[in-house]
Design an enzyme around this catalytic site. Structure first.
Site, PDB file in Angstrom:
ATOM      1  N   ASP A  70       0.857  -1.189   0.000  1.00  0.00           N
ATOM      2  CA  ASP A  70       0.000   0.000   0.000  1.00  0.00           C
ATOM      3  C   ASP A  70       0.888   1.232   0.000  1.00  0.00           C
ATOM      4  O   ASP A  70       1.778   1.362   0.859  1.00  0.00           O
ATOM      5  CB  ASP A  70      -0.908   0.004   1.226  1.00  0.00           C
ATOM      6  CG  ASP A  70      -1.993  -1.064   1.155  1.00  0.00           C
ATOM      7  OD1 ASP A  70      -2.034  -1.802   0.144  1.00  0.00           O
ATOM      8  OD2 ASP A  70      -2.790  -1.160   2.096  1.00  0.00           O
ATOM      9  N   ASP A 117     -15.126  -3.250  -1.777  1.00  0.00           N
ATOM     10  CA  ASP A 117     -14.713  -2.999  -0.397  1.00  0.00           C
ATOM     11  C   ASP A 117     -15.965  -2.727   0.422  1.00  0.00           C
ATOM     12  O   ASP A 117     -16.741  -1.828   0.083  1.00  0.00           O
ATOM     13  CB  ASP A 117     -13.779  -1.800  -0.333  1.00  0.00           C
ATOM     14  CG  ASP A 117     -12.619  -1.915  -1.322  1.00  0.00           C
ATOM     15  OD1 ASP A 117     -12.114  -3.045  -1.497  1.00  0.00           O
ATOM     16  OD2 ASP A 117     -12.227  -0.894  -1.913  1.00  0.00           O
TER      17      ASP A 117
END
Length: 240
Positions: free
Chosen positions: A8, A129
């Site tokens: 990330d 998500d």
């Protein structure tokens, strides 16, 4: 089942967030390309990249870090975060990215997802998500009333390569994945499903592998950085 190590990217660094909150970022490496190479040296077959700043900005922000990873690693990589138009999709695929992940636009611009999947077969994934089964968009900052399974079903005939399902409440929390929700989603669609969020031990990976429905893969981040999950051992177990 493929294990995807996660990198990330925030402000050019490799970080992990807690439940997607940008102010709860832990920096694990100032050199994301070096981090990627360490994962590749351990034997991974894929990399999972997220441009966190890009997810909020709606456009690529950590492009330099992504490009450094792509130039330095010979395994395929998938990227999500800030990819919201065809030009950006084409640019990333031309730069050597194996697969783009479309999340926010999967809710807001489904026609773009379908167009991209037709134009680039096998190279477009949908990122779903969810908190409590409801989809969140724009870097998880905006919650919708869209049911995660309903959204997945909308793309059943679109030709997308995979669905990456993230349980936001489990992400970065080291509390294990939401196996029941992931398995239920995988049963509801024919599209390959990749599990994300909370994968923090070898036992978690085994549980996902043996959940009763075939999953394409699982993504793990913090556990690999913290040492709770040994990448080499995990890859060997999944191969075996």
């Amino acid at each position: 089942m493929i294990l995807y190590p996660a990198i990330d990217l925030k402000d050019g660094q490799a970080v992990r967030l807690l439940r997607g909150e940008m102010d709860k970022a832990t920096v694990f490496n100032d050199d994301p390309a070096a981090q990627a190479r360490s994962f590749v040296d351990a034997g991974c077959a894929w990399l999972h990249l997220v441009d966190l700043n890009g997810a909020f900005a709606g456009e690529p922000v950590n492009a330099a870090a992504v490009e450094a990873i792509l130039s330095g690693c010979k395994v395929p990589a998938q990227l999500g975060g800030g990819i919201r138009n065809m030009a950006t999709i084409e640019t990333w695929l031309d730069k050597g990215l194996a697969r783009v992940i479309l999340g926010t636009v999967a809710v807001e611009r489904p026609e773009l997802v379908r167009e991209a999947a037709r134009a680039f077969p096998g190279r477009v994934a949908v990122g779903i998500d969810a908190r409590g089964g409801r989809v969140a968009t724009r870097g998880w900052a905006e919650e919708t009333d869209v049911d995660a399974t309903d959204l997945a079903r909308r793309y059943e005939d679109a030709g997308v390569a995979a669905i990456i399902y993230t349980d936001i409440d489990r992400d970065g929390a080291m509390q294990g994945p939401n196996i029941a929700a992931t398995a239920a989603l995988a049963r509801a669609v024919q599209i390959p499903v990749i599990a994300s969020g909370g994968v923090s031990s070898l036992e978690d990976l085994i549980a996902l592998r043996d959940c009763g429905v075939t999953l394409d893969g699982a993504i793990s981040g913090r556990a690999l950085y913290d040492g709770a999950l040994d990448l080499r051992a995990a890859l060997e177990t999944l191969r075996g």
